[in-house]
Design a protein around this motif. Structure first.
Motif, PDB file in Angstrom:
ATOM      1  N   VAL A 136      38.331  28.141  47.955  1.00  0.00           N
ATOM      2  CA  VAL A 136      37.498  27.835  46.852  1.00  0.00           C
ATOM      3  C   VAL A 136      37.167  29.588  46.249  1.00  0.00           C
ATOM      4  N   LYS A 137      37.070  30.576  46.763  1.00  0.00           N
ATOM      5  CA  LYS A 137      36.962  31.977  46.064  1.00  0.00           C
ATOM      6  C   LYS A 137      38.129  32.121  45.249  1.00  0.00           C
ATOM      7  N   LEU A 138      39.289  31.836  45.805  1.00  0.00           N
ATOM      8  CA  LEU A 138      40.549  32.157  45.034  1.00  0.00           C
ATOM      9  C   LEU A 138      40.821  31.090  44.056  1.00  0.00           C
ATOM     10  N   ALA A 139      40.249  30.039  43.906  1.00  0.00           N
ATOM     11  CA  ALA A 139      40.388  29.095  42.802  1.00  0.00           C
ATOM     12  C   ALA A 139      39.364  29.675  41.744  1.00  0.00           C
ATOM     13  N   ASN A 140      38.182  29.924  42.171  1.00  0.00           N
ATOM     14  CA  ASN A 140      37.251  30.471  41.155  1.00  0.00           C
ATOM     15  C   ASN A 140      37.816  31.825  40.570  1.00  0.00           C
ATOM     16  N   GLU A 141      38.500  32.974  41.366  1.00  0.00           N
ATOM     17  CA  GLU A 141      38.966  34.065  40.758  1.00  0.00           C
ATOM     18  C   GLU A 141      40.301  33.865  39.586  1.00  0.00           C
ATOM     19  N   LYS A 142      41.105  32.733  39.972  1.00  0.00           N
ATOM     20  CA  LYS A 142      42.244  32.435  39.020  1.00  0.00           C
ATOM     21  C   LYS A 142      41.841  31.553  38.156  1.00  0.00           C
ATOM     22  N   HIS A 143      40.812  30.794  38.263  1.00  0.00           N
ATOM     23  CA  HIS A 143      40.240  29.479  37.367  1.00  0.00           C
ATOM     24  C   HIS A 143      41.361  28.588  37.376  1.00  0.00           C
ATOM     25  N   ILE A 144      41.296  28.051  38.712  1.00  0.00           N
ATOM     26  CA  ILE A 144      42.274  26.830  39.044  1.00  0.00           C
ATOM     27  C   ILE A 144      41.255  25.627  39.613  1.00  0.00           C
ATOM     28  N   PRO A 145      41.441  24.437  39.121  1.00  0.00           N
ATOM     29  CA  PRO A 145      40.861  23.268  39.508  1.00  0.00           C
ATOM     30  C   PRO A 145      41.090  23.046  40.886  1.00  0.00           C
ATOM     31  N   ILE A 146      39.989  22.519  41.589  1.00  0.00           N
ATOM     32  CA  ILE A 146      40.194  22.098  43.067  1.00  0.00           C
ATOM     33  C   ILE A 146      39.542  20.661  43.295  1.00  0.00           C
ATOM     34  N   THR A 147      40.217  20.132  44.005  1.00  0.00           N
ATOM     35  CA  THR A 147      39.811  18.450  43.990  1.00  0.00           C
ATOM     36  C   THR A 147      39.785  18.400  45.602  1.00  0.00           C
ATOM     37  N   PRO A 148      38.444  18.265  46.168  1.00  0.00           N
ATOM     38  CA  PRO A 148      38.260  17.791  47.558  1.00  0.00           C
ATOM     39  C   PRO A 148      38.886  16.328  47.811  1.00  0.00           C
ATOM     40  N   ARG A 149      39.418  16.307  49.154  1.00  0.00           N
ATOM     41  CA  ARG A 149      39.905  14.989  49.406  1.00  0.00           C
ATOM     42  C   ARG A 149      39.693  14.660  50.985  1.00  0.00           C
ATOM     43  N   GLY A 150      39.352  13.318  50.926  1.00  0.00           N
ATOM     44  CA  GLY A 150      39.219  13.010  52.526  1.00  0.00           C
ATOM     45  C   GLY A 150      40.251  12.014  52.835  1.00  0.00           C
ATOM     46  N   ALA A 151      40.169  10.692  53.117  1.00  0.00           N
ATOM     47  CA  ALA A 151      41.444   9.941  53.339  1.00  0.00           C
ATOM     48  C   ALA A 151      41.890   9.287  52.039  1.00  0.00           C
ATOM     49  N   GLY A 152      41.339   9.388  50.900  1.00  0.00           N
ATOM     50  CA  GLY A 152      41.908   8.946  49.709  1.00  0.00           C
ATOM     51  C   GLY A 152      41.659   7.265  49.749  1.00  0.00           C
ATOM     52  N   SER A 153      40.641   6.917  50.434  1.00  0.00           N
ATOM     53  CA  SER A 153      40.473   5.417  50.179  1.00  0.00           C
ATOM     54  C   SER A 153      39.348   4.992  48.969  1.00  0.00           C
ATOM     55  N   GLY A 154      38.962   6.000  48.261  1.00  0.00           N
ATOM     56  CA  GLY A 154      37.923   6.017  47.247  1.00  0.00           C
ATOM     57  C   GLY A 154      38.449   4.915  46.289  1.00  0.00           C
ATOM     58  N   LEU A 155      37.384   4.321  45.890  1.00  0.00           N
ATOM     59  CA  LEU A 155      37.796   3.263  44.605  1.00  0.00           C
ATOM     60  C   LEU A 155      37.233   3.689  43.173  1.00  0.00           C
ATOM     61  N   SER A 156      37.197   4.913  43.115  1.00  0.00           N
ATOM     62  CA  SER A 156      36.699   5.298  41.565  1.00  0.00           C
ATOM     63  C   SER A 156      37.394   6.618  41.055  1.00  0.00           C
TER      64      SER A 156
END
Ligand SMILES: Cc1cc2nc3c(=O)[nH]c(=O)nc-3n(C[C@H](O)[C@H](O)[C@H](O)COP(=O)(O)OP(=O)(O)OC[C@H]3O[C@@H](n4cnc5c(N)ncnc54)[C@H](O)[C@@H]3O)c2cc1C
Length: 472
Positions: A66-86
């Motif tokens: 996450v620190k690297l993503a901030n430094e480089k300004h790259i979006p980061i998407t957390p993911r579990g099992a990917g069973s989400g419906l939205s």
């Protein structure tokens, strides 16, 4: 829908990620990446590939990514099992998907405090089974428990079939370890039953859909496992008659674990899909009422009372079953409705509206009216006992795509408007994600929306944590 303000994931970034999590935990291979491009929403409509997937092994690695993503300004998407419906776990702007799947250790069963401590990537059913073997119960799980993960449940504040009696995931989360959007590690809450020490930030994270940080561990409240259980299956001529009974039962002081409704279309389609033959296929709708507890006599009393109420309020037949196999067969039909309709017509919109319990009876005639008006099948099933209905807009295979696209949008807008007019909201458990974000402004107060946006800005000043979710 690329956002040019984010930086690309260069080879240097990939190397830096490999240094943090190890080369074996960085995925760049196109074929493997594809499975992280969608959740259980329609991949063709919402899917988007990430540039890279990382599967860290511990909280420190998550924080460093996450620190690297901030430094480089790259979006980061957390993911579990990917069973989400939205569409919450879909990396709409590319960048990094951080999958929590390898942080799947069960850490502690603390009987003295009646809590379990687990990493966020533990599959919900694994946790439920493990504690059940110890005579304990994690009651706040969704019906997708065999696939989804604890972190995903927390991020969505998932609910499920047992919410009428036991409530939703959030009620059982006493503590959260979080990596903030700036990469700090923070412990929120703890093994405490009561805690008003400052703002309740733990509760803010519950249901925040991965936009305010990455959950890495959870402290989960357990209760005694209910040892006795019985189910009632009540048949009605129409869905309206079935649903009219829900407020009646709840107002009599009976505390059912769940009251689920399945209309005729849902039952017939799912029985066909499962090759199951419930003898009740041809009724207009059925209510499935579960009662559980630790006292068999109490359950017996509630059963008799609930059965009488069913009979006095229009049920044509009432079946009581304590036979585990029969119970499982009926619940299997209920659990598989969404899958069955995907086979009937993969083009559909699975909805998640919720209305106050007293207004439940009013929504059913509205669904029937809209179905006719737009020529769309709207099977109605869901958690009737808590007002959360999965009215699903299903494209008739004979309808042209052009017509469907027009009718779907109009029908959805009308459905949300009717729900709002009844004092309801557009999502009871699946979340806003990217699927419903454009409707959020129509259903909540502008002041509330402004406060939500201010929270997001304060927590995530660089807008790198799951951008584009919840807010349009
Ligand atoms: C057949 C079926 C039945 C379902 N039944 C129910 C039900 O009864 N009740 C219900 O509520 N839902 C239900 N769902 C929806 C879904 O299973 C839940 O929303 C579940 O909680 C998602 O968990 P997940 O691990 O798959 O999360 P994902 O789909 O991977 O992610 C969901 C959201 O959580 C975020 N997220 C995931 N992990 C973390 C983390 N560690 N930290 C921060 N953010 C994170 C993601 O960014 C995303 O926004 C069902 C889905 C299916 C396919």
């Amino acid at each position: 829908m690329a956002n040019s303000s984010y930086s690309p994931v260069t080879q240097d970034v990939i190397e830096a990620l490999k240094n943090i999590v190890g080369a074996g935990n960085v995925i760049t291979n196109d074929e493997k990446i594809e499975s992280y491009s969608h959740d259980e929403t329609e991949a063709a409509v919402y899917g988007h590939n990430p540039d890279v997937v990382v599967t860290p092994l511990n909280t420190e690695q998550v924080a460093a990514v996450v620190k690297l993503a901030n430094e480089k300004h790259i979006p980061i998407t957390p993911r579990g099992a990917g069973s989400g419906l939205s569409g919450g776990a879909i990396p709409e702007y590319g960048g990094i998907v951080l999958s929590i799947e390898k942080m799947n250790k069960f850490l502690e069963l603390d009987r003295a405090n009646m809590v379990a401590v687990a990493e966020a990537g533990v599959v919900t059913n694994d946790l439920a089974t493990l504690v059940q073997n110890e005579g304990l119960f994690f009651a706040g799980y969704p019906m997708s428990l065999q696939t989804c993960m604890i972190g995903g449940n927390i991020a969505e504040n998932a609910g499920g079939g047992k919410a009428v009696k036991y409530g939703v995931t959030g009620r059982y989360i006493l503590g959260i370890e979080l990596v903030t959007p700036l990469g700090d590690i923070v412990q929120l809450g703890g093994k405490l039953v009561k805690d008003v020490t400052g703002y309740d930030l733990k509760s803010l994270i519950i249901g925040s859909e991965g936009t305010l940080g990455i959950v890495t561990k959870a402290i989960i409240k357990l209760i005694g496992y209910p040892t006795a259980r019985a189910d009632i299956l009540a048949l009605f001529k129409t869905p309206k008659e079935a649903i009219d009974l829900v407020p009646v039962i709840l107002s009599k002081g009976i505390a059912p674990t769940s009251i689920e409704i399945m209309d005729q279309l849902s039952v017939i389609t799912t029985c066909k899909y499962l090759n199951e033959s419930l003898p009740y296929e041809n009724c207009g709708a059925m209510l499935l009422i579960e009662i559980d507890g630790t006292s068999a006599p109490q359950i017996e009393m509630d059963l008799v009372e609930a059965g009488k109420l069913c009979e006095a309020n229009g049920a044509t037949e009432v079946y009581v079953t304590e036979d585990k196999n029969n119970i499982e067969r009926i619940w299997n039909v209920r659990r598989n409705i969404a899958e069955a309709f995907k086979v009937y017509s993969p083009i559909q919109s699975l909805e998640d509206i919720v209305v106050p319990i007293s207004r439940i009876p009013e929504i059913i005639p509205e669904l029937e009216r809209m179905g006719e008006k737009y020529g769309i099948k709207i099977p109605c099933y869901g958690h009737a006992g808590d007002g959360n209905l999965h009215a699903t807009l299903v494209k008739d295979p004979d309808m042209s795509m052009e017509q469907w696209k027009k009718n779907e949008v109009e029908c959805l807008e009308e459905l949300y408007k009717v729900t709002g007019d009844l004092g309801g909201k557009i999502s009871g458990e699946h979340g806003i994600g990217l699927k419903r974000r454009k409707y959020l402004k129509d259903i909540i107060d502008p002041v509330e929306l402004g406060l939500m946006r201010a929270v997001k800005r304060a927590w995530d000043p660089n807008n790198i944590m799951n951008p584009g979710k919840i807010f349009a």
